[in-house]
Design a protein around this motif. Structure first.
Motif, PDB file in Angstrom:
ATOM      1  N   PHE A 229       0.817  -1.205   0.000  1.00  0.00           N
ATOM      2  CA  PHE A 229       0.000   0.000   0.000  1.00  0.00           C
ATOM      3  C   PHE A 229       0.859   1.266   0.000  1.00  0.00           C
ATOM      4  O   PHE A 229       1.923   1.317   0.611  1.00  0.00           O
ATOM      5  N   GLN A 230       0.331   2.282  -0.664  1.00  0.00           N
ATOM      6  CA  GLN A 230       0.805   3.655  -0.513  1.00  0.00           C
ATOM      7  C   GLN A 230      -0.349   4.482   0.036  1.00  0.00           C
ATOM      8  O   GLN A 230      -1.517   4.174  -0.207  1.00  0.00           O
ATOM      9  N   SER A 231      -0.022   5.559   0.730  1.00  0.00           N
ATOM     10  CA  SER A 231      -1.044   6.475   1.230  1.00  0.00           C
ATOM     11  C   SER A 231      -0.650   7.908   0.911  1.00  0.00           C
ATOM     12  O   SER A 231       0.541   8.228   0.841  1.00  0.00           O
ATOM     13  N   ARG A 232      -1.642   8.755   0.725  1.00  0.00           N
ATOM     14  CA  ARG A 232      -1.370  10.181   0.610  1.00  0.00           C
ATOM     15  C   ARG A 232      -2.500  10.966   1.255  1.00  0.00           C
ATOM     16  O   ARG A 232      -3.626  10.478   1.400  1.00  0.00           O
ATOM     17  N   VAL A 233      -2.173  12.199   1.660  1.00  0.00           N
ATOM     18  CA  VAL A 233      -3.148  13.110   2.244  1.00  0.00           C
ATOM     19  C   VAL A 233      -3.087  14.422   1.479  1.00  0.00           C
ATOM     20  O   VAL A 233      -2.002  14.971   1.260  1.00  0.00           O
ATOM     21  N   ARG A 234      -4.255  14.902   1.073  1.00  0.00           N
ATOM     22  CA  ARG A 234      -4.374  16.230   0.483  1.00  0.00           C
ATOM     23  C   ARG A 234      -5.361  17.045   1.309  1.00  0.00           C
ATOM     24  O   ARG A 234      -6.264  16.492   1.944  1.00  0.00           O
ATOM     25  N   SER A 252       3.229   8.577   1.263  1.00  0.00           N
ATOM     26  CA  SER A 252       4.128   7.549   1.796  1.00  0.00           C
ATOM     27  C   SER A 252       4.692   6.704   0.663  1.00  0.00           C
ATOM     28  O   SER A 252       4.164   6.674  -0.456  1.00  0.00           O
ATOM     29  N   ASN A 253       5.764   6.023   0.967  1.00  0.00           N
ATOM     30  CA  ASN A 253       6.307   5.054   0.032  1.00  0.00           C
ATOM     31  C   ASN A 253       5.596   3.717   0.178  1.00  0.00           C
ATOM     32  O   ASN A 253       4.945   3.435   1.190  1.00  0.00           O
ATOM     33  N   THR A 254       5.712   2.892  -0.834  1.00  0.00           N
ATOM     34  CA  THR A 254       5.109   1.565  -0.792  1.00  0.00           C
ATOM     35  C   THR A 254       5.639   0.773   0.402  1.00  0.00           C
ATOM     36  O   THR A 254       6.835   0.789   0.686  1.00  0.00           O
ATOM     37  N   LEU A 255       4.713   0.127   1.114  1.00  0.00           N
ATOM     38  CA  LEU A 255       5.038  -0.712   2.269  1.00  0.00           C
ATOM     39  C   LEU A 255       5.552   0.056   3.479  1.00  0.00           C
ATOM     40  O   LEU A 255       5.941  -0.549   4.470  1.00  0.00           O
ATOM     41  N   TYR A 257       3.721   1.990   5.400  1.00  0.00           N
ATOM     42  CA  TYR A 257       2.672   1.779   6.391  1.00  0.00           C
ATOM     43  C   TYR A 257       1.731   0.696   5.878  1.00  0.00           C
ATOM     44  O   TYR A 257       1.773   0.301   4.711  1.00  0.00           O
ATOM     45  N   ASP A 258       0.874   0.233   6.777  1.00  0.00           N
ATOM     46  CA  ASP A 258      -0.138  -0.733   6.385  1.00  0.00           C
ATOM     47  C   ASP A 258      -1.263   0.006   5.641  1.00  0.00           C
ATOM     48  O   ASP A 258      -1.068   1.115   5.152  1.00  0.00           O
ATOM     49  N   ASN A 259      -2.426  -0.584   5.603  1.00  0.00           N
ATOM     50  CA  ASN A 259      -3.550  -0.112   4.804  1.00  0.00           C
ATOM     51  C   ASN A 259      -4.287   1.019   5.529  1.00  0.00           C
ATOM     52  O   ASN A 259      -5.373   0.819   6.082  1.00  0.00           O
ATOM     53  N   LEU A 260      -3.725   2.223   5.520  1.00  0.00           N
ATOM     54  CA  LEU A 260      -4.314   3.354   6.236  1.00  0.00           C
ATOM     55  C   LEU A 260      -5.660   3.727   5.607  1.00  0.00           C
ATOM     56  O   LEU A 260      -5.744   4.025   4.426  1.00  0.00           O
TER      57      LEU A 260
END
Length: 297
Positions: A229-234, A252-255, A257-260
């Motif tokens: 997973f990757q995550s982003r916040v806007r 975030s980069n892949t892996l 964090y977990d599945n935010l």
């Protein structure tokens, strides 16, 4: 839960899990990550979170119609050291029947009004329900006809509430040639869809909140198959005219964090803090993480 567009990639593994996330525009500070676990069969699957204004109490909701609440223990630097349970409930439908996992009980988004009213968005049978007391039946809210055509497992994971009690929700996937998220508004007892947000096929909307600055914060996920997973916040300025001033906060980069899936935005006295929680899908290879950042400007 991740949607139907999983992609199994064949690219070599290039990104280290220890790499720092990339940032743009806003300056942020990583606070810490807390791994939360309890030896209870119904623990996990968290898709929504609300942190109190003082940062010391919480509500979380799982995608199996369970809600929990309690206190957060922090160290002198404000990092989470323990999550102490105070209560939990099994959500009911409007007839008073406990919701079962699956189409009827796939609770995803959580928003708490200033008066304490709890709102929950659901996938499967796409809807939003009101709870004046989580130990009592839900109050049924009529849904727009347009929601009937939302594909299975692509519904409303993101739910936010403004200071005046207006609800905002959007489906998991951006649609149309311009790949935009249609944003639905619930105010004065009725729904309309006056707004949209820019999106892409890469990112799915999984969480939302209104920050203490009055801005709309959107948590998105990119599932990359075997690469995780990757995550982003806007964040966006929000007004009666809609959304503007899109600003990337973190990616975030892949892996990393977990599945935010859940996000809560609050003021810790030194700046706006973002608290995110992961959905472990009740799988042993995943975990429940609470990840926190502070926005410095």
């Amino acid at each position: 839960m991740p949607g139907r567009r999983y992609r199994t990639l064949i690219l070599p593994f290039l990104i280290s899990i220890l790499a720092s996330p990339s940032f743009a525009a806003a300056s942020v500070e990583y606070i810490g990550t807390f791994v939360w676990s309890l030896s209870e069969d119904d623990f996990g699957g968290f898709s929504g979170i609300e942190i109190a204004d003082d940062g010391n109490s919480f509500h979380v909701i799982s995608d199996r119609a369970r809600i929990r609440w309690g206190m957060i223990e922090r160290d002198s630097s404000g990092r989470i050291r323990n999550m102490r349970m105070a209560g939990r409930a099994h959500l009911q439908d409007s007839a008073g029947t406990a919701l079962l996992p699956g189409r009827l009980g796939d609770s995803e988004g959580l928003a708490i009004a200033p008066d304490g009213t709890i709102w929950v968005s659901f996938e499967g049978l796409d809807r939003v329900a009101r709870y004046d007391d989580v130990d009592r039946p839900a109050t049924r809210i009529d849904i727009p006809d347009a929601w009937q055509s939302i594909p299975t497992n692509e519904g409303f994971e993101a739910l936010a509430i403004t200071a005046d009690g207006t609800l905002l929700t959007l489906p998991e996937y951006a649609i149309g040639e311009q790949t935009s998220f249609p944003v639905w508004r619930y105010a004065n007892g009725s729904w309309d869809q006056p707004f949209s947000l820019p999106g892409s096929e890469k990112w799915q909307a999984v969480g939302a909140d209104i920050g203490p600055d009055g801005k709309f914060y959107l948590l998105e996920r990119n599932f990359r198959g075997l690469l995780g997973f990757q995550s982003r916040v806007r964040r966006f300025t929000f007004s009666d005219d809609g959304f503007s001033d899109e600003e990337p906060i973190l990616e975030s980069n892949t892996l990393q964090y977990d599945n935010l899936e859940g996000i809560s935005v609050w003021d810790d006295g030194q700046g706006i803090r973002i608290t995110m929680i992961s959905d472990d899908n009740f799988l042993a290879i995943q975990r429940t993480e609470l990840v926190e950042y502070r926005i410095l400007n």
